[in-house]
Design a protein around this motif. Structure first.
Motif, PDB file in Angstrom:
ATOM      1  N   ALA A  93       5.303  14.805  10.823  1.00  0.00           N
ATOM      2  CA  ALA A  93       5.947  14.722   9.514  1.00  0.00           C
ATOM      3  C   ALA A  93       6.394  13.297   9.229  1.00  0.00           C
ATOM      4  O   ALA A  93       6.951  12.622  10.083  1.00  0.00           O
ATOM      5  N   MET A  94       6.121  12.861   8.004  1.00  0.00           N
ATOM      6  CA  MET A  94       6.512  11.525   7.540  1.00  0.00           C
ATOM      7  C   MET A  94       7.617  11.674   6.511  1.00  0.00           C
ATOM      8  O   MET A  94       7.650  12.650   5.777  1.00  0.00           O
ATOM      9  N   ASP A  95       8.473  10.672   6.445  1.00  0.00           N
ATOM     10  CA  ASP A  95       9.404  10.570   5.337  1.00  0.00           C
ATOM     11  C   ASP A  95       8.817   9.527   4.403  1.00  0.00           C
ATOM     12  O   ASP A  95       8.821   8.338   4.712  1.00  0.00           O
ATOM     13  N   TRP A  96       8.290   9.966   3.276  1.00  0.00           N
ATOM     14  CA  TRP A  96       7.614   9.086   2.330  1.00  0.00           C
ATOM     15  C   TRP A  96       8.600   8.363   1.417  1.00  0.00           C
ATOM     16  O   TRP A  96       8.183   7.673   0.491  1.00  0.00           O
ATOM     17  N   ASN A  97       9.900   8.507   1.684  1.00  0.00           N
ATOM     18  CA  ASN A  97      10.931   7.865   0.862  1.00  0.00           C
ATOM     19  C   ASN A  97      11.690   6.776   1.600  1.00  0.00           C
ATOM     20  O   ASN A  97      12.816   6.463   1.243  1.00  0.00           O
ATOM     21  N   THR A  98      11.091   6.178   2.612  1.00  0.00           N
ATOM     22  CA  THR A  98      11.759   5.101   3.337  1.00  0.00           C
ATOM     23  C   THR A  98      11.281   3.749   2.802  1.00  0.00           C
ATOM     24  O   THR A  98      10.196   3.652   2.215  1.00  0.00           O
ATOM     25  N   PRO A  99      12.050   2.695   3.015  1.00  0.00           N
ATOM     26  CA  PRO A  99      11.589   1.362   2.601  1.00  0.00           C
ATOM     27  C   PRO A  99      10.233   0.999   3.233  1.00  0.00           C
ATOM     28  O   PRO A  99       9.388   0.379   2.577  1.00  0.00           O
ATOM     29  N   LYS A 100      10.014   1.402   4.477  1.00  0.00           N
ATOM     30  CA  LYS A 100       8.753   1.076   5.148  1.00  0.00           C
ATOM     31  C   LYS A 100       7.554   1.736   4.451  1.00  0.00           C
ATOM     32  O   LYS A 100       6.529   1.085   4.224  1.00  0.00           O
ATOM     33  N   THR A 101       7.686   3.015   4.108  1.00  0.00           N
ATOM     34  CA  THR A 101       6.573   3.683   3.429  1.00  0.00           C
ATOM     35  C   THR A 101       6.426   3.192   1.998  1.00  0.00           C
ATOM     36  O   THR A 101       5.304   3.085   1.496  1.00  0.00           O
ATOM     37  N   HIS A 102       7.535   2.846   1.340  1.00  0.00           N
ATOM     38  CA  HIS A 102       7.446   2.261  -0.003  1.00  0.00           C
ATOM     39  C   HIS A 102       6.669   0.952   0.052  1.00  0.00           C
ATOM     40  O   HIS A 102       5.815   0.688  -0.811  1.00  0.00           O
TER      41      HIS A 102
END
Length: 142
Positions: free
Chosen positions: A97-106
């Motif tokens: 599972a990924m958190d697509w709302n982190t600065p890294k994914t942004h």
């Protein structure tokens, strides 16, 4: 760029990831980033549609109960997300599972979108772009 997210309704980590994936699909315009779910639920739309509705998800879902697309991308665990560039080249593969709302994914999404702006459309023909096999059911049509 396209985010292909391989998941199933019975997968706990997939359920945990869906809200942030849904937020990503709303945050970035669809002409800049495509988000596509690939469900391997055997029950098809009768199981997937209520799941999508319960999470308020609106991005497209490919029904892949025979796992043709899963096999093409050699998916062995769920969830798995594959990020493809405009030419269909795999740029990133994430397991779990990924958190697509982190600065890294942004930042990841921003860089891929910026790279695709002004990039020439990939040529048609053998070896160009992404070619998905026909899966059983191409969406959530009843």
């Amino acid at each position: 760029p396209i985010v292909l997210n391989f998941w199933a309704t019975w997968c706990g980590p997939c359920r945990a990831e869906m809200p942030s994936l849904g937020a990503l699909s709303h945050r970035v315009p669809s002409q800049d980033l495509g988000v596509v779910g690939v469900s391997r639920d055997y029950e098809g739309s009768q199981m997937v549609q209520p799941f999508m509705d319960s999470f308020g998800l609106t991005f497209p879902i490919l029904l892949d109960p025979e796992m043709r697309v899963n096999d093409q991308f050699e998916i062995r665990s769920l969830p798995t997300s594959i990020v493809l560039d405009r030419r269909g080249v795999i740029r990133h593969k994430f397991f779990g599972a990924m958190d697509w709302n982190t600065p890294k994914t942004h930042d990841l999404v921003r860089v891929l979108v910026e790279e695709s702006v002004g990039a020439p459309v990939p040529p048609a023909g053998k070896g160009a772009g992404l070619s998905l096999p026909a899966a059983t059911g191409s969406g959530l049509e009843g």
